[in-house]
Design a protein around this motif. Structure first.
Motif, PDB file in Angstrom:
ATOM      1  N   LEU A   1       0.832  -1.202   0.000  1.00 59.40           N
ATOM      2  CA  LEU A   1       0.000   0.000   0.000  1.00 59.40           C
ATOM      3  C   LEU A   1       0.866   1.250   0.000  1.00 59.40           C
ATOM      4  O   LEU A   1       0.648   2.167  -0.798  1.00 59.40           O
ATOM      5  N   ASN A   2       1.867   1.304   0.873  1.00 59.17           N
ATOM      6  CA  ASN A   2       2.732   2.488   0.937  1.00 59.17           C
ATOM      7  C   ASN A   2       3.517   2.689  -0.351  1.00 59.17           C
ATOM      8  O   ASN A   2       3.647   3.814  -0.837  1.00 59.17           O
ATOM      9  N   GLN A   3       4.013   1.611  -0.942  1.00 62.44           N
ATOM     10  CA  GLN A   3       4.734   1.716  -2.215  1.00 62.44           C
ATOM     11  C   GLN A   3       3.801   2.219  -3.318  1.00 62.44           C
ATOM     12  O   GLN A   3       4.185   3.068  -4.132  1.00 62.44           O
TER      13      GLN A   3
ATOM     14  N   LEU B   1       1.018   4.017  -2.953  1.00 62.41           N
ATOM     15  CA  LEU B   1       0.694   5.438  -2.730  1.00 62.41           C
ATOM     16  C   LEU B   1       1.819   6.320  -3.247  1.00 62.41           C
ATOM     17  O   LEU B   1       1.566   7.336  -3.908  1.00 62.41           O
ATOM     18  N   ALA B   2       3.055   5.954  -2.960  1.00 60.76           N
ATOM     19  CA  ALA B   2       4.202   6.735  -3.441  1.00 60.76           C
ATOM     20  C   ALA B   2       4.226   6.769  -4.970  1.00 60.76           C
ATOM     21  O   ALA B   2       4.419   7.828  -5.577  1.00 60.76           O
ATOM     22  N   THR B   3       3.990   5.621  -5.588  1.00 58.99           N
ATOM     23  CA  THR B   3       3.972   5.545  -7.052  1.00 58.99           C
ATOM     24  C   THR B   3       2.844   6.391  -7.628  1.00 58.99           C
ATOM     25  O   THR B   3       3.043   7.134  -8.599  1.00 58.99           O
ATOM     26  N   ALA B   4       1.660   6.294  -7.042  1.00 61.90           N
ATOM     27  CA  ALA B   4       0.508   7.067  -7.524  1.00 61.90           C
ATOM     28  C   ALA B   4       0.781   8.561  -7.440  1.00 61.90           C
ATOM     29  O   ALA B   4       0.436   9.318  -8.358  1.00 61.90           O
ATOM     30  N   LEU B   5       1.395   8.990  -6.359  1.00 63.09           N
ATOM     31  CA  LEU B   5       1.680  10.419  -6.204  1.00 63.09           C
ATOM     32  C   LEU B   5       2.744  10.893  -7.192  1.00 63.09           C
ATOM     33  O   LEU B   5       2.651  12.012  -7.712  1.00 63.09           O
ATOM     34  N   THR B   6       3.737  10.069  -7.476  1.00 62.78           N
ATOM     35  CA  THR B   6       4.747  10.486  -8.460  1.00 62.78           C
ATOM     36  C   THR B   6       4.173  10.518  -9.868  1.00 62.78           C
ATOM     37  O   THR B   6       4.640  11.280 -10.711  1.00 62.78           O
ATOM     38  N   ARG B   7       3.156   9.697 -10.136  1.00 63.92           N
ATOM     39  CA  ARG B   7       2.501   9.673 -11.451  1.00 63.92           C
ATOM     40  C   ARG B   7       1.347  10.672 -11.542  1.00 63.92           C
ATOM     41  O   ARG B   7       0.639  10.702 -12.548  1.00 63.92           O
ATOM     42  N   ASP B   8       1.112  11.435 -10.501  1.00 61.29           N
ATOM     43  CA  ASP B   8      -0.003  12.397 -10.437  1.00 61.29           C
ATOM     44  C   ASP B   8      -1.360  11.723 -10.623  1.00 61.29           C
ATOM     45  O   ASP B   8      -2.276  12.298 -11.222  1.00 61.29           O
TER      46      ASP B   8
ATOM     47  N   HIS C   1      -6.757   2.490   9.110  1.00 65.49           N
ATOM     48  CA  HIS C   1      -5.688   2.913  10.025  1.00 65.49           C
ATOM     49  C   HIS C   1      -4.397   3.168   9.251  1.00 65.49           C
ATOM     50  O   HIS C   1      -3.696   4.146   9.493  1.00 65.49           O
ATOM     51  N   TRP C   2      -4.083   2.279   8.322  1.00 64.03           N
ATOM     52  CA  TRP C   2      -2.873   2.465   7.531  1.00 64.03           C
ATOM     53  C   TRP C   2      -2.916   3.763   6.749  1.00 64.03           C
ATOM     54  O   TRP C   2      -1.915   4.468   6.644  1.00 64.03           O
TER      55      TRP C   2
END
Length: 178
Positions: free
Chosen positions: A100-102, A104-111, A143-144
């Protein structure tokens, strides 16, 4: 009715919630620690002969923040198209959390604006013999998300439309870059 004090876990959740709220009127302060009413017997009250209320699966604990009417219409109508989809069911809790954290990071870098997260269906109520671990990821996902380092970039979390998995999936709507 007697009042009880919050446990340390409840206090931590209250403090996290209080920090995320913006007052309607500047200068208005939230109470430091709410006290919760406690039934006289310490158990939920119900009338004699009345059947217990059916257990409903808990939605993700992250609050559903208000979206504009266009977003609401697209979610309700199932016309929302996810920019990214991840499937967490079948993973262990720790592996799902990392994924999930990975993601989210990928989604944010891809806008990306909309993530579809497949968590698996909630546990079936009633009956015995079911898997007691069923729904563990679904139980933790809220929670995550709220404790994630990306929590400030999440605009809203909603249950998915049936065409995208219904109760077994959620939409995470991400904020635009500032």
């Amino acid at each position: 009715m007697a009042r009880r004090h919050l446990s340390s876990d409840e206090q931590a959740l209250w403090n996290a919630l209080a920090r995320s709220v913006r007052p309607l009127r500047p200068g208005t302060r939230l109470p430091e620690q709410p006290s919760l009413p406690l039934p006289a017997s310490g158990a939920p009250t119900r009338l004699k002969g009345q059947p217990p209320a059916p257990m409903r699966p808990d939605p993700p604990r992250t609050p559903a923040k208000v979206l504009d009417a266009n977003w609401e219409r697209r979610i309700r109508g199932g016309t929302l198209t996810p920019d990214m989809t991840i499937d967490l069911h079948g993973h262990s809790l720790s592996a799902a959390h990392v994924r999930l954290n990975q993601s989210l990071a990928t989604a944010l870098t891809r806008d990306a604006r909309v993530m579809l997260i497949v968590t698996g269906k909630p546990p079936k109520s009633g009956g015995s013999g079911g898997d007691p671990r069923r729904g563990a990821i679904r139980g933790e996902i809220g929670h995550w998300l709220e404790t994630s380092s990306y929590a400030d970039r999440i605009a809203s979390v909603r249950l998915a439309h049936p065409r995208h998995g219904g109760d077994g999936a959620i939409y995470v709507i991400l904020r635009r870059k500032k």
